[in-house]
Motif scaffolding. Structure first.
Motif, PDB file in Angstrom:
ATOM      1  N   LYS A 242      -1.258  -1.153  -4.511  1.00  0.00           N
ATOM      2  CA  LYS A 242      -2.429  -0.361  -4.140  1.00  0.00           C
ATOM      3  C   LYS A 242      -1.972   1.011  -3.651  1.00  0.00           C
ATOM      4  O   LYS A 242      -0.910   1.143  -3.040  1.00  0.00           O
ATOM      5  N   LYS A 243      -2.782   2.014  -3.957  1.00  0.00           N
ATOM      6  CA  LYS A 243      -2.458   3.377  -3.540  1.00  0.00           C
ATOM      7  C   LYS A 243      -3.513   3.840  -2.554  1.00  0.00           C
ATOM      8  O   LYS A 243      -4.702   3.587  -2.734  1.00  0.00           O
ATOM      9  N   VAL A 244      -3.071   4.522  -1.517  1.00  0.00           N
ATOM     10  CA  VAL A 244      -3.977   4.896  -0.442  1.00  0.00           C
ATOM     11  C   VAL A 244      -3.725   6.350  -0.050  1.00  0.00           C
ATOM     12  O   VAL A 244      -2.574   6.781   0.069  1.00  0.00           O
ATOM     13  N   PHE A 245      -4.801   7.104   0.117  1.00  0.00           N
ATOM     14  CA  PHE A 245      -4.649   8.498   0.531  1.00  0.00           C
ATOM     15  C   PHE A 245      -5.544   8.793   1.725  1.00  0.00           C
ATOM     16  O   PHE A 245      -6.513   8.075   2.010  1.00  0.00           O
ATOM     17  N   ILE A 246      -5.214   9.867   2.438  1.00  0.00           N
ATOM     18  CA  ILE A 246      -5.991  10.333   3.583  1.00  0.00           C
ATOM     19  C   ILE A 246      -6.725  11.594   3.152  1.00  0.00           C
ATOM     20  O   ILE A 246      -6.083  12.585   2.769  1.00  0.00           O
ATOM     21  N   PRO A 247      -8.057  11.596   3.153  1.00  0.00           N
ATOM     22  CA  PRO A 247      -8.801  12.778   2.691  1.00  0.00           C
ATOM     23  C   PRO A 247      -8.431  14.021   3.497  1.00  0.00           C
ATOM     24  O   PRO A 247      -8.251  13.972   4.710  1.00  0.00           O
ATOM     25  N   MET A 248      -8.317  15.142   2.790  1.00  0.00           N
ATOM     26  CA  MET A 248      -7.954  16.412   3.408  1.00  0.00           C
ATOM     27  C   MET A 248      -9.097  17.405   3.208  1.00  0.00           C
ATOM     28  O   MET A 248      -9.530  17.633   2.074  1.00  0.00           O
ATOM     29  N   LYS A 249      -9.599  17.989   4.271  1.00  0.00           N
ATOM     30  CA  LYS A 249     -10.728  18.909   4.199  1.00  0.00           C
ATOM     31  C   LYS A 249     -10.314  20.373   4.048  1.00  0.00           C
ATOM     32  O   LYS A 249     -11.099  21.213   3.622  1.00  0.00           O
ATOM     33  N   GLY A 250      -9.090  20.688   4.426  1.00  0.00           N
ATOM     34  CA  GLY A 250      -8.657  22.091   4.422  1.00  0.00           C
ATOM     35  C   GLY A 250      -7.871  22.465   3.192  1.00  0.00           C
ATOM     36  O   GLY A 250      -8.042  21.890   2.111  1.00  0.00           O
TER      37      GLY A 250
ATOM     38  N   LEU B  16      -7.411   4.864  -3.328  1.00  0.00           N
ATOM     39  CA  LEU B  16      -8.645   4.911  -2.554  1.00  0.00           C
ATOM     40  C   LEU B  16      -8.413   5.551  -1.194  1.00  0.00           C
ATOM     41  O   LEU B  16      -7.297   5.526  -0.655  1.00  0.00           O
ATOM     42  N   ASP B  17      -9.478   6.107  -0.650  1.00  0.00           N
ATOM     43  CA  ASP B  17      -9.496   6.568   0.732  1.00  0.00           C
ATOM     44  C   ASP B  17      -8.998   5.427   1.628  1.00  0.00           C
ATOM     45  O   ASP B  17      -9.395   4.277   1.458  1.00  0.00           O
ATOM     46  N   TYR B  18      -8.138   5.735   2.596  1.00  0.00           N
ATOM     47  CA  TYR B  18      -7.513   4.704   3.425  1.00  0.00           C
ATOM     48  C   TYR B  18      -8.529   3.815   4.144  1.00  0.00           C
ATOM     49  O   TYR B  18      -8.234   2.675   4.498  1.00  0.00           O
ATOM     50  N   GLN B  19      -9.745   4.311   4.363  1.00  0.00           N
ATOM     51  CA  GLN B  19     -10.755   3.531   5.069  1.00  0.00           C
ATOM     52  C   GLN B  19     -11.412   2.468   4.186  1.00  0.00           C
ATOM     53  O   GLN B  19     -12.153   1.621   4.675  1.00  0.00           O
TER      54      GLN B  19
ATOM     55  N   LEU C  56      -2.637   5.535   8.899  1.00  0.00           N
ATOM     56  CA  LEU C  56      -2.710   4.357   8.033  1.00  0.00           C
ATOM     57  C   LEU C  56      -2.483   3.070   8.819  1.00  0.00           C
ATOM     58  O   LEU C  56      -3.206   2.080   8.641  1.00  0.00           O
ATOM     59  N   VAL C  57      -1.488   3.081   9.686  1.00  0.00           N
ATOM     60  CA  VAL C  57      -1.147   1.869  10.422  1.00  0.00           C
ATOM     61  C   VAL C  57      -2.237   1.504  11.419  1.00  0.00           C
ATOM     62  O   VAL C  57      -2.586   0.327  11.573  1.00  0.00           O
ATOM     63  N   TYR C  58      -2.811   2.488  12.081  1.00  0.00           N
ATOM     64  CA  TYR C  58      -3.878   2.179  13.031  1.00  0.00           C
ATOM     65  C   TYR C  58      -5.125   1.664  12.318  1.00  0.00           C
ATOM     66  O   TYR C  58      -5.811   0.762  12.811  1.00  0.00           O
ATOM     67  N   GLU C  59      -5.429   2.235  11.162  1.00  0.00           N
ATOM     68  CA  GLU C  59      -6.567   1.732  10.393  1.00  0.00           C
ATOM     69  C   GLU C  59      -6.340   0.278  10.022  1.00  0.00           C
ATOM     70  O   GLU C  59      -7.237  -0.570  10.171  1.00  0.00           O
ATOM     71  N   ALA C  60      -5.139  -0.020   9.543  1.00  0.00           N
ATOM     72  CA  ALA C  60      -4.815  -1.400   9.167  1.00  0.00           C
ATOM     73  C   ALA C  60      -4.894  -2.320  10.383  1.00  0.00           C
ATOM     74  O   ALA C  60      -5.434  -3.432  10.301  1.00  0.00           O
TER      75      ALA C  60
ATOM     76  N   TYR D  33       0.853  -1.184   0.000  1.00  0.00           N
ATOM     77  CA  TYR D  33       0.000   0.000   0.000  1.00  0.00           C
ATOM     78  C   TYR D  33       0.894   1.240   0.000  1.00  0.00           C
ATOM     79  O   TYR D  33       1.679   1.457   0.935  1.00  0.00           O
ATOM     80  N   LEU D  34       0.773   2.028  -1.051  1.00  0.00           N
ATOM     81  CA  LEU D  34       1.595   3.234  -1.183  1.00  0.00           C
ATOM     82  C   LEU D  34       0.852   4.421  -0.589  1.00  0.00           C
ATOM     83  O   LEU D  34      -0.178   4.850  -1.104  1.00  0.00           O
ATOM     84  N   GLY D  35       1.367   4.961   0.492  1.00  0.00           N
ATOM     85  CA  GLY D  35       0.767   6.134   1.096  1.00  0.00           C
ATOM     86  C   GLY D  35       1.167   7.379   0.328  1.00  0.00           C
ATOM     87  O   GLY D  35       2.349   7.698   0.222  1.00  0.00           O
ATOM     88  N   GLU D  36       0.192   8.071  -0.237  1.00  0.00           N
ATOM     89  CA  GLU D  36       0.499   9.273  -1.020  1.00  0.00           C
ATOM     90  C   GLU D  36      -0.719  10.211  -1.026  1.00  0.00           C
ATOM     91  O   GLU D  36      -1.807   9.819  -0.601  1.00  0.00           O
TER      92      GLU D  36
END
Length: 261
Positions: A226-234, A194-197, A248-252, A186-189
């Motif tokens: 797989k590519k994974v991102f964290i949604p940003m609201k700001g 997809l959204d990490y969730q 990411l690690v806690y979600e996993a 899983y590539l964190g970028e």
């Protein structure tokens, strides 16, 4: 117990290990929490420096006796000389040289994190603390700028960098190992994938996070990971790497625990 001063070889060893990369096989610490971990996990304490010009609390005195019982060599040093080596202002007057464990790739197991070319010791140390807290089983340091023996890394990690299986590899070595062992990567970028969730994080997984300025090695994207991102609201488009890795690690970890039960 031998008394030493700043002209002795042991003093010079500690000084070099703290200020340079000359003794890469050792971590130097005067942090009681790290020393407790070293004793608990039976790590090799090669040298122990003590200054008796400090009044120890009962708990610290007990730890000191435990450390002395397992240290290969213990030395006494005057307080003023010790101050030239101390790493923390609130030290307990105990300084240790702990040999870094030698881990092998087979020690990494099924839930690992790849730190790709990270350079800030505080970030790396914080990630280690998170991995320890959530039960990750190993770390691959890809072309690390900051080495595992760095005293600031150990301080930030509270010593967890000494007990989580860790290997340092080049990028091609890391990629080949993960592919050969059938890890889902899983590539964190910031944007792609997809959204990490939305992932389940089952089986053998490796989560990759990259350099604070430049991100991960571009060639990771040339493979079907797989590519994974964290949604940003700001208005900002990324998080500090240690915070992103923790999310990411806690979600996993939570998903894996759920599936296990």
């Amino acid at each position: 117990m031998k008394k030493i001063g700043k002209k002795d070889d042991i003093f010079q060893f500690f000084k070099e290990a703290i200020k340079s990369n000359k003794h890469k096989d050792y971590v130097i610490t005067d942090d009681l929490e790290v020393l407790e971990l070293a004793y608990k996990f039976k790590l090799e304490i090669t040298y122990l420096l003590i200054t008796y010009d400090v009044e120890y609390q009962d708990k610290t005195q007990k730890l000191l006796l435990e450390l002395q019982s397992v240290a290969k060599e213990t030395f006494e040093i005057p307080f003023q000389t010790y101050q030239q080596l101390q790493l923390k202002d609130n030290h307990a007057g105990i300084l240790a040289a702990i040999r870094l464990p030698l881990w092998q790739l087979e020690d990494l197991k099924d839930f690992i994190v790849v730190l790709d070319h990270l350079e800030i010791p505080g970030n790396i140390g914080t990630i280690y603390r998170t991995l320890d807290a959530c039960g990750a089983s190993g770390v691959i340091l890809v072309n690390p700028i900051t080495k595992q023996h760095n005293v600031k890394l150990t301080s930030a990690a509270r010593g967890t960098n000494l007990i989580i299986p860790t290997v340092s590899l080049t990028y091609p070595e890391a990629l080949q190992f993960l592919l050969d062992q059938n890890y889902t990567i899983y590539l964190g970028e910031p944007n792609l994938g997809l959204d990490y969730q939305n992932y389940e994080y089952r089986g053998k997984i490796a989560i990759v996070v990259g350099n604070e300025r430049f991100g991960i090695e571009p060639d990771w994207y040339n493979h079907a990971h797989k590519k994974v991102f964290i949604p940003m609201k700001g208005n900002n488009n990324s998080l500090n790497v240690s915070i992103a890795a923790s999310i990411l690690v806690y979600e996993a970890a939570m998903k894996r625990h759920f599936h296990k039960n």
